[in-house]
Design a protein around this motif. Structure first.
Motif, mmCIF file in Angstrom:
data_model
loop_
_atom_site.group_PDB
_atom_site.id
_atom_site.type_symbol
_atom_site.label_atom_id
_atom_site.label_comp_id
_atom_site.label_asym_id
_atom_site.label_seq_id
_atom_site.Cartn_x
_atom_site.Cartn_y
_atom_site.Cartn_z
ATOM 1 N N THR A 86 0.371 -1.258 0.053
ATOM 2 C CA THR A 86 0.392 -0.065 -0.080
ATOM 3 C C THR A 86 0.598 1.075 0.109
ATOM 4 O OG1 THR A 86 0.047 0.185 1.796
ATOM 5 C CG2 THR A 86 -1.553 -1.311 1.559
ATOM 6 N N VAL A 87 -0.103 3.015 -0.033
ATOM 7 C CA VAL A 87 1.187 3.687 0.174
ATOM 8 C C VAL A 87 1.360 4.480 0.948
ATOM 9 C CG1 VAL A 87 0.052 4.787 -2.451
ATOM 10 C CG2 VAL A 87 -1.356 5.013 -0.643
ATOM 11 N N GLU A 148 3.590 0.089 -5.466
ATOM 12 C CA GLU A 148 2.885 1.799 -5.292
ATOM 13 C C GLU A 148 4.661 2.436 -5.323
ATOM 14 O OE1 GLU A 148 0.364 2.822 -5.388
ATOM 15 O OE2 GLU A 148 -1.169 1.324 -3.969
ATOM 16 N N HIS A 359 -5.303 5.799 -3.362
ATOM 17 C CA HIS A 359 -4.476 6.604 -2.069
ATOM 18 C C HIS A 359 -4.775 7.840 -1.436
ATOM 19 C CE1 HIS A 359 -1.329 5.703 -5.939
ATOM 20 N NE2 HIS A 359 -1.831 4.831 -4.783
ATOM 21 N N GLU A 363 -9.361 5.341 3.020
ATOM 22 C CA GLU A 363 -10.187 4.739 2.188
ATOM 23 C C GLU A 363 -11.204 3.520 1.752
ATOM 24 O OE1 GLU A 363 -7.634 1.025 -0.465
ATOM 25 O OE2 GLU A 363 -6.578 2.678 0.288
#
Length: 392
Positions: A86-87, A148, A359, A363
């Protein structure tokens, strides 16, 4: 042959931090996510291969394969692919714990809920509902690292000599709309190195900010050239884009600036190669380097990602359109598709959740979309890998 239910899988995946970031202080391994997925795949009688990335120690890919019973066929079939990282996140902008699946207002909140660890819960739930004895083509699950940042995971998979699926579906969040093509991504630093000195005598230095002004002027000209020279109507933004994203230089008002750096982002269309684009960028700044030899450098911020080019008339696109009841589209963002496509498979991007949530703080996945998305994924697997009438 049992796996956790859908929500329990979701909770487990969200609870395993797997941030990838250029900033080493934020960067984490994805091994915990890989290990969880590996156990679930083994429970479904998949053969599991876990590979540490050659150029990113501590990051791992997972490839799970399951052949039809009483068959040695190891080519063809369907590969369902996604990334496990993930970011980073801004804790102050989240209204819940990013690593705890939170249900509120008929939404599931969590970092990676749609981009894109949650996709694996959909896939494994679907496979668990199908009777293996009716499987008639190879079925694969691919989980990659570092999408990412560098896309190093997908690039390493592209070199896999024994991996030859017929179809590949990458489950990025598209609201289950098939994506058959997308733009690429190139990020570069333009660094101007001048000569510092006292501001009272400008001729004794070379002001990097003033030179950068010339660089920017030429980049804006390149931006218009790209807009006027290249266009594909499938895209909402039909031309390549060039964005001036970040600039810094100098340290004091009374000092001639000795260094100035600009970061730019370019999104090429299919048909515009990275090599051609890099040459256009170098040509744009060449006159400035002729005037001030060696003053301007172009430095890649990461390995460039080529555009992904598919066909609207491919068998996989047509099947995905039929099952999703939505026409395939082109998108401006990029994915691992151009690398996985190198395996020789028909490739699309299609997965649950909205790209508008990617992002972003808070989320989430709309729970109303779970059942419709699950049905499309289930039907896709049945059509590609099972005797469809008897599978479930």
């Amino acid at each position: 042959m049992s796996v956790p239910d859908f929500l329990d899988m979701y909770k487990t995946l969200i609870a395993k931090p797997s941030i990838s970031a250029i900033d080493e202080s934020l960067d984490l391994s994805n091994k915990a996510v890989i290990d969880v997925l590996a156990n679930w795949c083994r429970d479904l009688e998949f053969e599991v291969e876990i590979t540490e990335l050659t150029h990113a120690p501590g990051k791992y890919n997972l490839l799970a394969r399951r052949e039809p019973l009483n068959s040695s066929k190891n080519h063809g079939g369907l590969m369902l692919a996604g990334h496990t990282d993930t970011v980073p996140f801004d804790d102050a902008r989240w209204n819940s714990n990013p690593f705890e699946l939170t249900e509120k207002d008929n939404k599931l909140f969590g970092l990676g809920s749609i981009d894109m660890k949650g996709f694996f819960a959909f896939v494994i739930t679907a496979i668990s509902q199908l009777d293996r004895k009716y499987q008639n083509a190879p079925l694969m699950i691919l989980a990659t690292a570092d999408e990412e940042t560098t896309m190093a995971g997908a690039q390493q998979v592209a070199q896999h000599t024994s991996l030859k699926p017929k179809y590949c579906v990458i489950g990025e969040p598209t609201d289950m709309v098939p994506v058959f093509t997308h733009k690429g991504h190139m990020s570069s630093a333009i660094r101007v190195t001048g000569r510092s000195g006292h501001s009272s005598d400008p001729d004794r230095g070379l002001n990097a900010i003033e030179v950068m002004q010339q660089v920017i002027s030429r980049l804006l000209h390149l931006k218009e050239e790209l807009k006027n020279k290249y266009s594909i109507e499938h895209f909402a933004v039909p031309h390549p884009t060039l964005n001036l994203g970040h600039i810094h230089g100098g340290d004091n008002a009374n000092r001639i600036c000795g260094c100035c750096e600009l970061h730019i982002d370019i999104r090429p269309l299919p048909g515009l190669s990275i090599t051609e684009l890099e040459q256009m960028l170098l040509n744009a700044i060449q006159p400035i380097n002729e005037q001030f030899p060696g003053c301007v450098d172009v430095i890649a911020l990461h390995d460039p990602i080529p555009a992904f080019s598919g066909r609207t008339d491919s068998g996989l696109v047509r099947l995905a359109e039929k099952l999703s009841k939505q026409k395939a589209i082109a998108v401006n963002y990029c994915t691992e598709a151009p690398f996985l496509q190198q395996l020789g498979c028909e490739t699309i991007v299609m997965g649950p959740g909205s790209i508008n949530q990617a992002h972003q703080p808070d989320e989430h996945l709309d729970m109303d979309k779970i059942t419709p998305s699950q049905n499309v994924i289930l039907d896709l697997i049945k059509k590609c890998c099972f005797n469809n009438e008897k599978a479930s």
